[in-house]
Design an enzyme around this catalytic site. Structure first.
Site, short mmCIF file in Angstrom:
data_model
loop_
_atom_site.label_atom_id
_atom_site.label_comp_id
_atom_site.label_asym_id
_atom_site.label_seq_id
_atom_site.Cartn_x
_atom_site.Cartn_y
_atom_site.Cartn_z
N LYS A 83 0.83 -1.20 0.00
CA LYS A 83 0.00 0.00 0.00
C LYS A 83 0.87 1.25 0.00
O LYS A 83 1.89 1.32 0.70
CB LYS A 83 -0.90 -0.01 1.23
N SER A 159 -9.30 1.89 3.40
CA SER A 159 -8.41 2.64 2.53
C SER A 159 -7.37 1.78 1.80
O SER A 159 -6.64 2.28 0.95
CB SER A 159 -7.67 3.71 3.35
N SER A 183 -9.66 -0.32 7.53
CA SER A 183 -9.10 -0.09 6.20
C SER A 183 -8.47 -1.30 5.54
O SER A 183 -8.18 -1.26 4.34
CB SER A 183 -8.06 1.04 6.25
#
Length: 466
Positions: A83, A159, A183
């Site tokens: 990420k 996220s 997330s």
């Protein structure tokens, strides 16, 4: 000869078995994954950057090590994505923000990324995130909208939406995500894969998150055994994070193998379908989750329908979350602030109006919630809930269209409480709704209870490719 489509459908453990047997090589697997990334990249927008040449170089080196019978670490030659909120040396970490400059040396790895390198993982690229990971869907002013593999008109969640979408379509069997209010679990549920938020501190984090001790680093994978494998790699103390825990005495993967014979027999599971009626859950979600919990009971778990003893802690969560956003934005120039996602600016403005007394009250509420859950888990090994009360909605929105809360916390009531308590929590795919959209079951244990979470998660089959 193993076909590329077979390689991208394999878990990390199956890839490692193939390397060991000489059936195929890390270079074969990496080429297949890179081809898959390019195939889906325009449709899903899951990657900020693809590191093709560095990944191929890492894969060639891993191939030579396997041929020499000298692999390193637990993931030698396994493709992994990261990420884009986590530092990765060799390129910028943009965090989905136009306020981040690409200039600089970018020479440092986050602790979890450094551990991937030590274990021989092939780093194929950085995945998309909303700006600074602030919300439960993945779109940003810098990178646009990330879409769901099961229906590109829908959101991937967030996220860690890029990471979950990438794993779902075979663009690497493993990915690193972060979870400040769901997330990892939100996008893993929406994209039909497995995701784990470990106990806070189990995986070190540097630099510290703007959202403080709400934010955890964790794995996303195709099954529970791969979650355990990746967690073993990234766990452990790091001098850059004074809150990091020492690794557990036994590896998660070894513990999971040890528990395989018994499965969930004797595991004490509390099933809360709606937090005592506090949450309106869509019928298809409720039915799939109930069927999954019934399956756990059929396999020998002791299951009781029981709600945890707490009211919705949304006010405490918002206080801490918005304060973190305010602190983040306060470090930017007026010109940079004008570039921000309007939603991030809005919650930062709310956070800027908070007082020290507000923060102390939120911390008191957080401690009380943790005390209540610690008491709850003296009776139950695992709490089972829906991961989310809904399935994926229209891409490009923070919340579903129509009446109701328009902030992401309005549709994630099952996830953010367990960031306040810092407990381990996983999501596993347990079916789809009438539109073919994935549904997730959430499994939560007491702090340091990853073993119980993974033991329950392991009875569910590996996720199919989206």
């Amino acid at each position: 000869m193993t076909e590329p489509s077979e390689l991208i459908d394999m878990t990390a453990r199956h890839l490692l078995s193939g390397y060991r047997a000489g059936t195929f090589s890390p270079l074969d697997a990496t080429r297949a994954v890179l081809a898959r990334i390019e195939e889906v990249r325009g449709r899903l927008n899951a990657f900020v950057r693809v590191d093709t040449e560095p990944a191929l170089a890492q894969a060639r080196a891993a191939t030579e090590r396997w041929r020499a019978g000298e692999p390193v670490g637990l993931l030698d030659g396994v493709p992994v994505s990261v990420k884009d909120t986590l530092l990765q040396a060799g390129g910028p970490t943009l965090k989905g923000s136009n306020t981040t400059s690409e200039r600089g040396s970018w020479h440092e790895d986050a602790p979890s990324v450094a551990r991937l390198r030590e274990h021989g993982a092939v780093l194929v690229g950085k995945t998309t995130t909303p700006e600074f990971g602030w919300k439960g869907v993945t779109d940003s002013p810098r990178t646009g909208v990330t879409r769901n593999p099961y229906d590109p008109a829908r959101t991937a969640g967030g996220s860690s939406g890029g990471s979950a979408a990438a794993v779902a379509v075979g663009a690497a069997p493993l990915s690193l995500g972060t979870d400040g209010g769901g997330s990892i679990r939100i996008p893993a549920s929406f994209c039909g894969v497995f995701g784990l938020k470990p106990t806070y501190g189990r995986v070190p984090l540097h630099p510290a998150s703007a959202f403080g001790t709400l934010s955890h680093v964790g794995p996303i994978a195709r099954d529970a055994a791969d979650l355990a494998l990746l967690l073993d790699v990234i766990s452990g103390a790091d001098h850059r994070d004074p809150t990091a825990l020492e690794p557990p005495a036994h590896s998660c993967a070894a513990a999971l193998a040890e528990d395989a014979a018994a499965g969930v027999k004797g595991l004490r599971i509390a099933y809360s379908p709606s937090f005592g009626g506090q949450v309106a859950v869509r019928p298809a979600v409720a039915a799939a989750v109930r069927a999954a919990v019934t399956r756990l009971a059929e396999l020998g778990a002791y299951v009781e329908e029981m709600d945890p003893d707490f009211a919705d802690p949304i006010d405490a969560f918002h206080t801490l979350w918005n304060a973190g956003a305010a602190r983040l934005v306060a470090q930017l120039s007026p010109g940079q602030r004008a570039l921000l996602d309007p939603g991030l600016r809005a919650i930062a403005a709310r956070g800027a109006r908070l007082s020290a007394l507000d923060l102390l009250a939120a911390q008191e509420a957080r401690i009380e919630l943790g005390r209540r859950m610690a008491r709850f888990h003296r009776r139950y090994d695992v709490l089972a809930t829906p991961t989310l009360p809904i399935t994926a909605f229209e891409a490009g929105r923070e919340a579903p269209a129509g009446p109701g809360p328009q902030r992401w916390t309005g549709w994630t009531p099952f996830t953010y409480p367990f960031n306040l308590t810092q407990q381990p929590a996983a999501t596993v795919p347990v079916g789809t709704d009438a539109d073919g959209l994935p549904i997730g079951l959430q499994l939560i244990a007491a702090r340091y209870g990853e073993r119980a979470v993974l033991r329950a998660a392991a009875v569910f089959p590996a996720a199919p490719r989206g």
